[in-house]
Design a protein around this motif. Structure first.
Motif, PDB file in Angstrom:
ATOM      1  N   ASP A 107       0.642  -1.186  -0.062  1.00 32.14           N
ATOM      2  CA  ASP A 107      -0.060  -0.140  -0.076  1.00 32.14           C
ATOM      3  C   ASP A 107       0.796   1.118   0.017  1.00 32.14           C
ATOM      4  O   ASP A 107       0.314   2.311  -0.511  1.00 32.14           O
ATOM      5  N   SER A 108       2.122   1.214   0.308  1.00 26.49           N
ATOM      6  CA  SER A 108       2.874   2.369   0.260  1.00 26.49           C
ATOM      7  C   SER A 108       4.274   1.980  -0.087  1.00 26.49           C
ATOM      8  O   SER A 108       5.294   1.921   0.718  1.00 26.49           O
ATOM      9  N   THR A 174      -1.620  -0.425 -15.153  1.00 27.17           N
ATOM     10  CA  THR A 174      -2.090   0.315 -14.021  1.00 27.17           C
ATOM     11  C   THR A 174      -3.601  -0.053 -13.685  1.00 27.17           C
ATOM     12  O   THR A 174      -4.124  -0.544 -14.631  1.00 27.17           O
ATOM     13  N   GLU A 176      -6.956   1.326 -11.272  1.00 23.49           N
ATOM     14  CA  GLU A 176      -7.458   2.440 -10.197  1.00 23.49           C
ATOM     15  C   GLU A 176      -7.425   2.065  -8.895  1.00 23.49           C
ATOM     16  O   GLU A 176      -7.566   0.838  -8.554  1.00 23.49           O
ATOM     17  N   ALA A 177      -6.993   2.860  -7.993  1.00 21.60           N
ATOM     18  CA  ALA A 177      -6.908   2.698  -6.453  1.00 21.60           C
ATOM     19  C   ALA A 177      -8.399   2.327  -5.993  1.00 21.60           C
ATOM     20  O   ALA A 177      -9.413   2.487  -6.486  1.00 21.60           O
ATOM     21  N   LEU A 198      -1.094   0.860  -8.897  1.00 22.71           N
ATOM     22  CA  LEU A 198      -2.365   1.362  -8.609  1.00 22.71           C
ATOM     23  C   LEU A 198      -2.370   2.747  -8.425  1.00 22.71           C
ATOM     24  O   LEU A 198      -1.363   3.355  -7.594  1.00 22.71           O
ATOM     25  N   VAL A 199      -2.949   3.448  -9.049  1.00 25.56           N
ATOM     26  CA  VAL A 199      -2.750   5.247  -8.981  1.00 25.56           C
ATOM     27  C   VAL A 199      -4.224   5.562  -8.865  1.00 25.56           C
ATOM     28  O   VAL A 199      -5.365   5.001  -9.073  1.00 25.56           O
ATOM     29  N   ASP A 200      -4.362   6.589  -8.064  1.00 21.33           N
ATOM     30  CA  ASP A 200      -5.497   7.535  -7.918  1.00 21.33           C
ATOM     31  C   ASP A 200      -5.864   8.461  -9.031  1.00 21.33           C
ATOM     32  O   ASP A 200      -5.202   8.541 -10.173  1.00 21.33           O
ATOM     33  N   SER A 206      -1.099   4.845  -5.168  1.00 19.73           N
ATOM     34  CA  SER A 206      -1.537   4.358  -4.001  1.00 19.73           C
ATOM     35  C   SER A 206      -1.352   2.767  -3.646  1.00 19.73           C
ATOM     36  O   SER A 206      -1.709   2.202  -2.516  1.00 19.73           O
ATOM     37  N   GLY A 207      -0.621   2.286  -4.520  1.00 21.17           N
ATOM     38  CA  GLY A 207      -0.248   0.851  -4.312  1.00 21.17           C
ATOM     39  C   GLY A 207       0.839   0.100  -5.494  1.00 21.17           C
ATOM     40  O   GLY A 207       0.539   0.594  -6.651  1.00 21.17           O
TER      41      GLY A 207
END
Length: 492
Positions: A107-108, A174, A176-177, A198-200, A206-207
Motif C-alpha cells: 500500500d505504501s 495500471t 485504479e486505487a 495502482l494510481v488515484d 496508491s499501491g
C-alpha cells in the motif's frame, strides 16, 4: 461437584501451602482414550476476539520476535509479538510487514523521484536493507511519471537520471486505487502481468502489486486451514506496548491500521502504571472502531487476577519470573511458581469474567509444559527459549572457541538489554540512571535449531500425543477432565 484439579490445588495451596512449577506436576491417564491425534484441536483464544489454531506466541523480545518470526509463526497457525525495543516507526514497519504479507498489495511502496540518479535510488535502498528493484517514480508534485525495474538499474550508468532510465507512465499496466486483492489477482492472471501499479485519479501512487505476492496470497486464501487470518485475509498481528500511557497511545496510534492485538509488556501487571495504561488504551481505541484487543500485563496470583479482570482486559498474561533467562524471582523473591500461578490467575479472572483468555508466559521448555499450562486454565502459551536459535530470530549465529555454531538469546531484564533499551528498563519498572541497572535476566547460548516450523510442528505433535493419551480432543475437555498428581520435582 469439584473437579480433581480443584480438589488437588485447593488442598495443596490452602492446607499445605505448596505451590508448583510445571515439572512438579504430572497428569494421570484416567480414561480409555477414544481419540486419535487427527481428532484433536488445540485451537485457543489468544484474546477476546482472536483465536489461534496453534496457541503458541513468540515473546516480545528483541532476540526473538521481529517480522520474520511473526510471519513464520502466523503461517504455522501460531504468532509472535513484535517487540517495542525499537522506535515507534520501526515497530510500525514490522507490524505492517506482517499484516500485508498475505495481502499482495504493497500500500505504501518506496518511491523514486524523476530528478534523482540511479545511484541515489540504489543508495537509499541499501540504507534500508532492501534488495528489490521495482519502484514507482513520481515528480516534484507527487504525480506518477514512471516505473523503475531491474533493467532500469542494470542497463543504465549509475549517474543516469531516473527520468531517462525509467519506463514512462503509460508504457506499463495500471489499475485504479480501491481495487480489491481478488480483483488484482484476476487481472494479473488473465493479462499475465508481472506487476501492476495502482494510481488515484490525480495519478498519485496508491499501491504496487507483484505477481509473487499476489500468487502467494491467492494460494493461501484458497486453503487457509493452517494460517491465523483475520476475516479480511490478513495474518493476525501482535505488538507490545509499554506502561507509559503517552508512549503506549502513540505506538497504537501509529500501528492501529495494521494491529489486531496489543500486549501491555510489563512484569508488574499488578502495578498502577499497568492498570492506567490498560484503561487509557481501551478508552482511546475501542474494539468496535479499531478492532484491537488489549492484553493485560503479567500477574501471578488469584487476588491480582480478580482485580485486573475488573478493568475488562481482552486477555490476561500470567508469569512473574518463570522464564528460562529470567531471574526476577531469585533476585526479588516474588512470583508464584508458574503452574500454580496459571491455576490461581485463571480462577481469579474467571470469577469476574469466564470469557477472558489466559496466556501462560514463561517456563515452557517442552510440549509437556504446554499441555499442563492449557490444562491448568491457559488458552495460549508464550515462549522464548523454545524458539530461540531458529532461523527466523533476528540474531546472527556465532561460533564458539571450537568453531561450533551457536546462537544467543537474552531476556529484556538482562544487563545488555536494559543498557541498550529504555523499553527494557521500563518493562521491569526500572527508571533509574544507567549506572543503577538492576539485572533481572541474562544472556544464554543456544544451539542452532533450523526453521521455526520444525520446532513448532514437533511441539504441537507432543501436545496432541499427550492429549490423546488422556482422551481429550480439545482444550475445553482437557481443562474440565484433567487429573493432576505430584510430579518428579524436575527443576522448573
Amino acid at each position: 461437584m469439584a473437579s480433581n484439579k480443584e480438589v488437588f490445588f485447593e488442598h495443596m495451596h490452602g492446607q499445605e501451602f505448596q505451590y508448583f512449577g510445571y515439572s512438579e506436576l504430572g497428569m494421570r491417564t484416567d480414561r480409555i482414550s477414544q481419540v486419535s491425534v487427527d481428532d484433536i484441536s488445540i485451537e485457543g483464544q489468544v484474546s477476546r476476539h482472536y483465536s489461534f489454531k496453534v496457541p503458541i506466541i513468540g515473546a516480545a523480545m528483541n532476540s526473538i520476535s521481529e517480522d520474520s518470526m511473526a510471519i513464520a509463526m502466523g503461517e504455522l497457525g501460531a504468532g509472535a509479538i513484535i517487540h517495542h525495543a525499537n522506535t515507534p516507526k520501526e515497530q510500525k514497519e514490522m507490524v505492517r510487514n506482517v499484516y500485508y504479507h498475505l495481502n499482495g498489495i504493497i500500500d505504501s511502496p518506496l518511491l523514486a523521484r524523476d530528478d534523482e540518479t540511479v545511484a541515489d535510488v540504489l543508495s537509499r535502498l541499501d540504507q534500508k536493507g532492501k534488495t528489490f528493484r521495482t519502484l514507482p517514480v513520481t515528480d516534484a508534485d507527487g504525480k506518477c511519471v514512471g516505473l523503475m525495474d531491474e533493467p532500469s538499474f542494470r542497463l543504465f550508468d549509475s549517474q543516469t537520471k531516473v527520468s531517462e532510465a525509467m519506463h514512462p507512465f503509460g508504457t506499463f499496466p495500471t489499475a485504479e486505487a480501491g481495487i480489491t486483492p481478488e480483483e488484482v489477482y484476476t487481472k494479473m492472471r488473465d493479462e499475465k502481468l508481472g506487476r501492476l501499479l495502482l494510481v488515484d485519479s490525480d495519478r498519485s501512487v496508491s499501491g504496487l502489486c507483484l505477481d509473487k505476492d499476489i500468487g502467494r496470497m491467492a494460494r493461501i486464501r484458497s486453503d487457509p486451514q493452517h494460517f491465523n487470518l483475520t476475516p479480511d485475509g490478513h495474518l493476525i498481528t501482535l505488538a507490545s506496548i509499554p506502561t507509559l500511557v503517552d508512549e503506549a497511545i502513540e505506538r497504537v496510534e501509529l500501528m492501529h491500521k495494521y494491529l489486531n492485538i496489543a500486549v501491555i509488556d510489563t512484569s508488574h501487571g499488578n502495578h498502577i502504571d499497568a492498570i492506567d495504561t490498560l484503561k487509557a488504551v481501551e478508552k482511546e481505541f475501542p474494539f468496535d472502531r479499531f478492532g484491537i484487543d488489549f492484553l493485560a500485563g503479567n500477574i501471578s496470583t488469584e487476588e491480582t487476577g480478580i482485580e485486573v479482570a475488573k478493568y475488562d482486559p481482552d486477555g490476561s498474561q500470567v508469569g512473574q519470573g518463570p522464564g528460562e533467562i529470567c531471574i526476577s524471582s531469585d533476585r526479588l523473591g516474588i512470583g508464584t511458581p508458574q503452574a500454580s500461578a496459571v491455576y490461581e490467575v485463571t480462577k481469579g479472572v474467571h470469577s469476574i469474567d469466564p470469557e477472558i483468555p489466559i496466556i501462560a508466559d514463561g517456563g515452557i521448555r517442552d510440549s509437556a509444559d504446554t499441555v499442563k499450562a492449557l490444562a491448568l486454565g491457559a488458552t495460549a502459551v508464550k515462549v522464548g527459549n523454545l524458539i530461540a536459535g531458529t532461523d527466523e530470530t533476528p540474531v546472527k549465529s556465532k561460533r564458539d572457541e571450537l568453531g561450533n555454531p551457536f546462537s544467543e538469546y537474552w531476556g529484556m531484564g538482562s544487563e545488555d538489554a536494559q543498557i541498550a533499551f529504555a523499553a527494557a528498563r521500563a518493562r521491569y519498572g526500572n527508571y533509574s540512571p544507567l549506572n543503577r541497572i538492576f539485572i533481572e535476566g541474562f544472556k544464554k547460548r543456544v544451539p542452532l535449531k533450523g526453521p521455526v516450523s520444525e520446532v513448532i510442528e514437533d511441539h504441537v505433535l507432543g501436545v496432541k500425543l499427550s492429549m490423546m493419551s488422556m482422551g481429550m480432543s480439545n482444550i475445553a475437555e482437557l481443562q474440565e477432565h484433567v487429573s493432576f498428581m505430584r510430579g518428579n520435582n524436575r527443576k522448573n
